[in-house]
Design a protein around this motif. Structure first.
Motif, PDB file in Angstrom:
ATOM      1  N   GLY A 187       0.841  -1.197   0.000  1.00 51.51           N
ATOM      2  CA  GLY A 187       0.000   0.000   0.000  1.00 51.51           C
ATOM      3  C   GLY A 187       0.867   1.234   0.000  1.00 51.51           C
ATOM      4  O   GLY A 187       1.839   1.315   0.751  1.00 51.51           O
ATOM      5  N   GLU A 188       0.521   2.220  -0.842  1.00 48.80           N
ATOM      6  CA  GLU A 188       1.357   3.418  -0.966  1.00 48.80           C
ATOM      7  C   GLU A 188       1.217   4.332   0.238  1.00 48.80           C
ATOM      8  O   GLU A 188       2.141   5.052   0.585  1.00 48.80           O
ATOM      9  CB  GLU A 188       0.978   4.180  -2.238  1.00 48.80           C
ATOM     10  CG  GLU A 188       1.386   3.457  -3.517  1.00 48.80           C
ATOM     11  CD  GLU A 188       0.896   4.185  -4.747  1.00 48.80           C
ATOM     12  OE1 GLU A 188      -0.079   4.939  -4.644  1.00 48.80           O
ATOM     13  OE2 GLU A 188       1.503   3.998  -5.814  1.00 48.80           O
ATOM     14  N   ASP A 189       0.031   4.358   0.848  1.00 52.47           N
ATOM     15  CA  ASP A 189      -0.171   5.235   1.994  1.00 52.47           C
ATOM     16  C   ASP A 189      -0.412   4.404   3.245  1.00 52.47           C
ATOM     17  O   ASP A 189      -0.601   3.184   3.197  1.00 52.47           O
ATOM     18  CB  ASP A 189      -1.346   6.201   1.750  1.00 52.47           C
ATOM     19  CG  ASP A 189      -2.619   5.464   1.385  1.00 52.47           C
ATOM     20  OD1 ASP A 189      -3.188   4.805   2.275  1.00 52.47           O
ATOM     21  OD2 ASP A 189      -3.044   5.544   0.218  1.00 52.47           O
ATOM     22  N   LEU A 190      -0.420   5.087   4.391  1.00 46.32           N
ATOM     23  CA  LEU A 190      -0.485   4.387   5.673  1.00 46.32           C
ATOM     24  C   LEU A 190      -1.774   3.611   5.850  1.00 46.32           C
ATOM     25  O   LEU A 190      -1.776   2.465   6.321  1.00 46.32           O
ATOM     26  CB  LEU A 190      -0.312   5.403   6.810  1.00 46.32           C
ATOM     27  CG  LEU A 190       1.028   6.134   6.830  1.00 46.32           C
ATOM     28  CD1 LEU A 190       1.059   7.161   7.941  1.00 46.32           C
ATOM     29  CD2 LEU A 190       2.175   5.153   6.980  1.00 46.32           C
ATOM     30  N   MET A 191      -2.910   4.224   5.498  1.00 48.38           N
ATOM     31  CA  MET A 191      -4.180   3.554   5.706  1.00 48.38           C
ATOM     32  C   MET A 191      -4.317   2.325   4.810  1.00 48.38           C
ATOM     33  O   MET A 191      -4.993   1.357   5.179  1.00 48.38           O
ATOM     34  CB  MET A 191      -5.335   4.522   5.487  1.00 48.38           C
ATOM     35  CG  MET A 191      -5.492   5.558   6.596  1.00 48.38           C
ATOM     36  SD  MET A 191      -5.729   4.815   8.259  1.00 48.38           S
ATOM     37  CE  MET A 191      -4.088   4.984   8.984  1.00 48.38           C
ATOM     38  N   SER A 192      -3.681   2.349   3.649  1.00 46.67           N
ATOM     39  CA  SER A 192      -3.692   1.162   2.795  1.00 46.67           C
ATOM     40  C   SER A 192      -2.966   0.011   3.479  1.00 46.67           C
ATOM     41  O   SER A 192      -3.375  -1.151   3.367  1.00 46.67           O
ATOM     42  CB  SER A 192      -3.038   1.461   1.449  1.00 46.67           C
ATOM     43  OG  SER A 192      -3.781   2.399   0.727  1.00 46.67           O
ATOM     44  N   ARG A 193      -1.914   0.318   4.210  1.00 46.28           N
ATOM     45  CA  ARG A 193      -1.166  -0.738   4.912  1.00 46.28           C
ATOM     46  C   ARG A 193      -1.944  -1.241   6.122  1.00 46.28           C
ATOM     47  O   ARG A 193      -1.940  -2.430   6.429  1.00 46.28           O
ATOM     48  CB  ARG A 193       0.217  -0.220   5.309  1.00 46.28           C
ATOM     49  CG  ARG A 193       1.060   0.050   4.083  1.00 46.28           C
ATOM     50  CD  ARG A 193       2.444   0.581   4.376  1.00 46.28           C
ATOM     51  NE  ARG A 193       2.904   1.351   3.222  1.00 46.28           N
ATOM     52  CZ  ARG A 193       4.043   1.999   3.158  1.00 46.28           C
ATOM     53  NH1 ARG A 193       4.859   1.987   4.199  1.00 46.28           N
ATOM     54  NH2 ARG A 193       4.365   2.679   2.079  1.00 46.28           N
ATOM     55  N   VAL A 194      -2.619  -0.320   6.797  1.00 48.13           N
ATOM     56  CA  VAL A 194      -3.492  -0.753   7.894  1.00 48.13           C
ATOM     57  C   VAL A 194      -4.585  -1.661   7.340  1.00 48.13           C
ATOM     58  O   VAL A 194      -4.908  -2.706   7.919  1.00 48.13           O
ATOM     59  CB  VAL A 194      -4.105   0.463   8.622  1.00 48.13           C
ATOM     60  CG1 VAL A 194      -5.147   0.011   9.627  1.00 48.13           C
ATOM     61  CG2 VAL A 194      -3.015   1.267   9.321  1.00 48.13           C
ATOM     62  N   SER A 195      -5.146  -1.267   6.203  1.00 46.93           N
ATOM     63  CA  SER A 195      -6.185  -2.069   5.555  1.00 46.93           C
ATOM     64  C   SER A 195      -5.645  -3.439   5.153  1.00 46.93           C
ATOM     65  O   SER A 195      -6.314  -4.462   5.321  1.00 46.93           O
ATOM     66  CB  SER A 195      -6.728  -1.332   4.334  1.00 46.93           C
ATOM     67  OG  SER A 195      -7.640  -2.126   3.617  1.00 46.93           O
ATOM     68  N   TYR A 196      -4.419  -3.470   4.635  1.00 54.81           N
ATOM     69  CA  TYR A 196      -3.816  -4.752   4.248  1.00 54.81           C
ATOM     70  C   TYR A 196      -3.689  -5.665   5.466  1.00 54.81           C
ATOM     71  O   TYR A 196      -3.946  -6.872   5.384  1.00 54.81           O
ATOM     72  CB  TYR A 196      -2.449  -4.520   3.613  1.00 54.81           C
ATOM     73  CG  TYR A 196      -1.815  -5.790   3.078  1.00 54.81           C
ATOM     74  CD1 TYR A 196      -2.127  -6.250   1.812  1.00 54.81           C
ATOM     75  CD2 TYR A 196      -0.922  -6.524   3.850  1.00 54.81           C
ATOM     76  CE1 TYR A 196      -1.560  -7.424   1.322  1.00 54.81           C
ATOM     77  CE2 TYR A 196      -0.359  -7.695   3.375  1.00 54.81           C
ATOM     78  CZ  TYR A 196      -0.677  -8.143   2.109  1.00 54.81           C
ATOM     79  OH  TYR A 196      -0.122  -9.316   1.639  1.00 54.81           O
ATOM     80  N   SER A 197      -3.302  -5.088   6.595  1.00 57.14           N
ATOM     81  CA  SER A 197      -3.192  -5.865   7.825  1.00 57.14           C
ATOM     82  C   SER A 197      -4.551  -6.400   8.270  1.00 57.14           C
ATOM     83  O   SER A 197      -4.674  -7.539   8.724  1.00 57.14           O
ATOM     84  CB  SER A 197      -2.579  -5.004   8.940  1.00 57.14           C
ATOM     85  OG  SER A 197      -2.542  -5.700  10.155  1.00 57.14           O
ATOM     86  N   MET A 198      -5.591  -5.562   8.120  1.00 59.86           N
ATOM     87  CA  MET A 198      -6.934  -5.976   8.512  1.00 59.86           C
ATOM     88  C   MET A 198      -7.470  -7.110   7.631  1.00 59.86           C
ATOM     89  O   MET A 198      -8.112  -8.040   8.113  1.00 59.86           O
ATOM     90  CB  MET A 198      -7.895  -4.787   8.414  1.00 59.86           C
ATOM     91  CG  MET A 198      -7.705  -3.706   9.459  1.00 59.86           C
ATOM     92  SD  MET A 198      -8.869  -2.342   9.143  1.00 59.86           S
ATOM     93  CE  MET A 198      -8.580  -1.296  10.572  1.00 59.86           C
ATOM     94  N   MET A 199      -7.186  -7.010   6.342  1.00 59.36           N
ATOM     95  CA  MET A 199      -7.808  -7.913   5.366  1.00 59.36           C
ATOM     96  C   MET A 199      -7.034  -9.212   5.144  1.00 59.36           C
ATOM     97  O   MET A 199      -7.571 -10.153   4.557  1.00 59.36           O
ATOM     98  CB  MET A 199      -7.964  -7.186   4.026  1.00 59.36           C
ATOM     99  CG  MET A 199      -8.809  -5.934   4.091  1.00 59.36           C
ATOM    100  SD  MET A 199     -10.510  -6.296   4.570  1.00 59.36           S
ATOM    101  CE  MET A 199     -11.233  -4.647   4.462  1.00 59.36           C
ATOM    102  N   ASN A 200      -5.789  -9.255   5.574  1.00 63.90           N
ATOM    103  CA  ASN A 200      -4.951 -10.417   5.283  1.00 63.90           C
ATOM    104  C   ASN A 200      -4.319 -10.961   6.559  1.00 63.90           C
ATOM    105  O   ASN A 200      -3.569 -10.257   7.240  1.00 63.90           O
ATOM    106  CB  ASN A 200      -3.852 -10.032   4.291  1.00 63.90           C
ATOM    107  CG  ASN A 200      -4.407  -9.544   2.965  1.00 63.90           C
ATOM    108  OD1 ASN A 200      -4.779 -10.321   2.106  1.00 63.90           O
ATOM    109  ND2 ASN A 200      -4.481  -8.225   2.815  1.00 63.90           N
ATOM    110  N   GLU A 201      -4.629 -12.204   6.868  1.00 65.75           N
ATOM    111  CA  GLU A 201      -4.051 -12.826   8.058  1.00 65.75           C
ATOM    112  C   GLU A 201      -2.531 -12.894   7.918  1.00 65.75           C
ATOM    113  O   GLU A 201      -2.004 -13.336   6.897  1.00 65.75           O
ATOM    114  CB  GLU A 201      -4.621 -14.238   8.234  1.00 65.75           C
ATOM    115  CG  GLU A 201      -4.172 -14.911   9.517  1.00 65.75           C
ATOM    116  CD  GLU A 201      -4.815 -16.272   9.727  1.00 65.75           C
ATOM    117  OE1 GLU A 201      -4.429 -16.949  10.689  1.00 65.75           O
ATOM    118  OE2 GLU A 201      -5.709 -16.641   8.933  1.00 65.75           O
ATOM    119  N   GLY A 202      -1.846 -12.423   8.929  1.00 62.20           N
ATOM    120  CA  GLY A 202      -0.390 -12.387   8.875  1.00 62.20           C
ATOM    121  C   GLY A 202       0.164 -11.223   8.086  1.00 62.20           C
ATOM    122  O   GLY A 202       1.383 -11.125   7.888  1.00 62.20           O
TER     123      GLY A 202
END
Length: 681
Positions: free
Chosen positions: A252-267
């Motif tokens: 994810g290019e921005d911070l919230m995209s990375r938070v979202s990636y963490s939420m949506m993907n186990e591990g």
């Protein structure tokens, strides 16, 4: 009918659909992605390596399956066996796209590699490091006084240096006896003491007298780049600096995209943690090699970072930072052994210090900026803006300091811009447009000559002009406004309206042609209506954050503005004012602090007293939360105008009056009104 697979490349953000079975390298070339290859796709050079993502990418609206790419073939297996591929990497010339996929192009695979412009600023620092060397003579063992070697070393430190309490970890104990005997009972000891009331920890020891200095790393861990400065713990000078793209960009290019990636993907959080720690390890080895020192000589590291990077560095899932009340796992400073962060390139006993965070969205990097620039000691009201993917702002004086963060997004970094790219050789970084002829002239990274000066093309070299980076797009939009090519609403005029054939019709909107290299096989660089919109959104978020802080202080103006950060250091104050990125102030009152966060990290690395100051300063700063402040949206909407709709714009009025064209791009009547609304949106 089944759609062709969608391929998305990061960090460029370029995307498109390609036929199933298309190789990654072919897709990159078709979409104009900066992916290197010199062997003609035979799997020999390895220049085309990519890192495929997996799982759900909510920002891009895709879910990447495990089998999105073809299985590793014999060519890749052979290359991996002989030369080795980093975990998760694929050869773009061999991997075929079978379904929707997100692919990261690492810096070493880019033809035009990122220039991480975060050099260390010269700054006098009072040396008070947490880790110091001590040379001692230790008494030899005596059968009549049965004391261990560690106890006699502690006695020597107490008697010769007045050091009371010493602790040694098992790895140090394992080398203690050999070092004492090899040095004939004289050793140099590296002691670390993080707290003035705490014990000294033995980090390492060497036989005899060691003249070579100890080293530390000051690391600015940003969402886009990781910059590190190898710093002497004896005199504070910087021996080497280097930077890399943050490998988490592929999630994810921005911070919230990375938070979202963490939420949506186990591990997902653990995956991002591992990626950035490996990058830091590689960066440490690179700096040690450049300086000609052993990585073992790096005994301490200080980190500054935003809250999401803070949590991912420490192995903490950042999910709570993605929702109100944006709770941090800890806001205090963190001290721990480097081995707890899997930083194996450093001394085995190396220690890490992470500066405190101010609040859920204002992190240790803002604390470092405050330590470097000390707004709390300013006699006038200063606004400090650390410009980046997530901008952080400080407003204050001796009376009170406020802080907030503003989600500017990646447009200021050249991402999501039609001809945009990261800062790399060949990227346009500065531009001027003649108000009369509307013709541009520009300068690119790696070349001091302007495009209308003799020798420009010889100096640029065969790489040519490749795109436009963040500072370049800011200047381009501001210059278009000055030249009357863009109106106050951000609409680009047509050729008839502006009087130049550089305006190109693109459906219902227009674009401005800066450079056409298509005849020589190069890119056609334009500023489109979409680019203007992306910059408007980014600069509006920045300006709205500043206005919120000013509301809290009940002021209508600031006395001066300091632009911080690697990107902030390359922004022209005049163009920042024309664009409306910052509140109105006289041009001479806008200055650059360079990489202030990195400077703050170096100060904390070299001084324990400075760490205590930073910890105390953070407790005094008042956080303003932009996400819940009702006036943020009001300020944001008003700031969409160029420069903005609510403030007087006194900063340049006398020297640079702006034209006031108004471009109607939608025709007349109800249909035209709908088209104009769509153009604005």
């Amino acid at each position: 009918m089944t759609q062709d697979p969608l391929v998305i490349f990061t960090p460029s953000g370029k995307r498109g659909r390609v036929a199933q079975g298309t190789t990654v390298l072919s897709a990159a070339r078709r979409l104009g992605v900066d992916l290197d290859s010199v062997c003609g796709g035979r799997g020999i050079c390895s220049k085309c390596q990519v890192s495929p993502g997996r799982g759900q990418f909510s920002k891009h609206g895709v879910t990447v399956a495990e089998d999105a790419l073809s299985e590793i073939n014999a060519v890749e297996e052979r290359y991996d066996r002989i030369r080795g591929l980093k975990p998760g990497r694929r050869l773009g010339c061999q991997a075929q796209i079978l379904s929707d996929v997100v692919l990261d192009v690492p810096p070493e695979s880019q033809v035009h590699r990122q220039v991480v412009r975060k050099n260390a600023d010269a700054r006098p620092i009072v040396m008070d490091p947490a880790t110091r060397k001590y040379f001692v003579t230790v008494s030899e063992p005596d059968m009549h006084e049965p004391k261990g070697d560690l106890e006699r070393l502690a006695e020597a430190l107490r008697g010769q240096w007045r050091i009371d309490e010493v602790i040694a970890a098992p790895p140090v104990l394992a080398k203690l006896q050999q070092a004492l005997r090899k040095g004939e009972w004289e050793v140099t000891v590296a002691l670390h003491r993080a707290d003035e009331n705490g014990p000294h920890h033995i980090i390492d020891l060497w036989p005899g007298f060691r003249a070579e200095p100890l080293w530390g790393l000051a690391i600015d861990l940003g969402s886009t780049t990781v910059a590190a400065h190898l710093t002497s713990l004896e005199d504070g000078h910087v021996e080497a600096s280097a930077g890399v793209m943050n490998p988490q960009i592929r999630f994810g290019e921005d911070l919230m995209s990375r938070v979202s990636y963490s939420m949506m993907n186990e591990g997902g959080a653990a995956e991002m943690t591992s990626a950035v720690r490996l990058a830091i390890d590689d960066l440490a080895r690179e700096l040690a090699a450049e300086a000609g020192i052993e990585p073992r000589d790096i005994v301490e590291t200080v980190f500054v970072c935003n809250p999401v990077m803070h949590h991912l560095l420490l192995g903490i899932d950042p999910v709570e930072l993605g929702q109100a009340p944006f709770a941090l796992a800890t806001s205090d400073a963190v001290a721990l052994p480097a081995r707890d962060l899997d930083l194996s390139a450093l001394n085995p006993g190396a220690q890490v210090y992470v500066l405190p965070c101010i609040a859920g969205h204002v992190g240790a990097d803002a604390a470092a900026v405050a330590l470097s620039e000390r707004p709390d000691q300013s006699d006038d009201l200063v606004l400090i803006v650390d410009v980046g993917t997530n901008a952080e702002l400080l407003l204050g004086d001796r009376a009170r300091v406020l802080a907030c963060s503003s989600p500017t997004g990646p447009a200021f970094e050249g991402a999501q811009i039609s001809s945009g790219q990261r800062a790399a050789p060949g990227a346009i970084e500065a531009i001027r447009i003649d108000p009369e002829t509307k013709a541009p002239r520009f300068r690119v990274i790696g070349c001091e000559t302007w495009s209308d000066e003799p020798g420009f093309w010889d100096e640029v070299g065969p790489g040519g002009v490749t795109g436009i980076c963040g500072s370049g797009i800011i200047e381009a939009v501001a210059e278009m406004r000055i030249a009357g090519l863009v109106d106050a609403k951000g609409l680009i005029g047509s050729a008839e309206q502006t009087g130049t054939d550089r305006m190109i019709a693109e459906g219902r909107t227009h674009a401005y042609l800066i450079h056409d290299g298509s005849e020589a096989g190069g890119p056609r660089i334009t500023v489109t209506q979409g680019d203007i919109r992306a910059i408007q959104l980014a600069k509006s978020a920045l300006y709205a954050g500043a206005r919120l802080l000013m509301d809290e202080r009940e002021v209508e103006a600031v006395d001066r503005v300091v632009l911080a950060g690697a990107f902030g250091a390359h922004i022209s104050p005049k163009h920042a004012l024309v664009l409306g990125m910052i509140p109105d102030v006289a041009v001479e009152k806008v200055t650059s602090a360079g990489n202030a966060a990195g400077t703050g990290a170096r100060i904390a690395l070299c001084s324990v007293a400075a760490r205590r100051e930073a910890e105390a300063l953070v407790r005094q700063i008042t956080k303003v939360e932009t996400a819940i402040e009702p006036r943020f949206q009001e300020h944001f909407v008003a700031a969409n105008a160029i420069p903005h709709a609510t403030a007087p714009f006194a900063g340049l009025r006398e020297t640079q009056p702006l034209p006031e064209p108004s471009f109607n791009q939608g025709g007349s009547g109800e249909g035209g009104a709908r088209r104009r609304r769509r153009a604005r949106d």
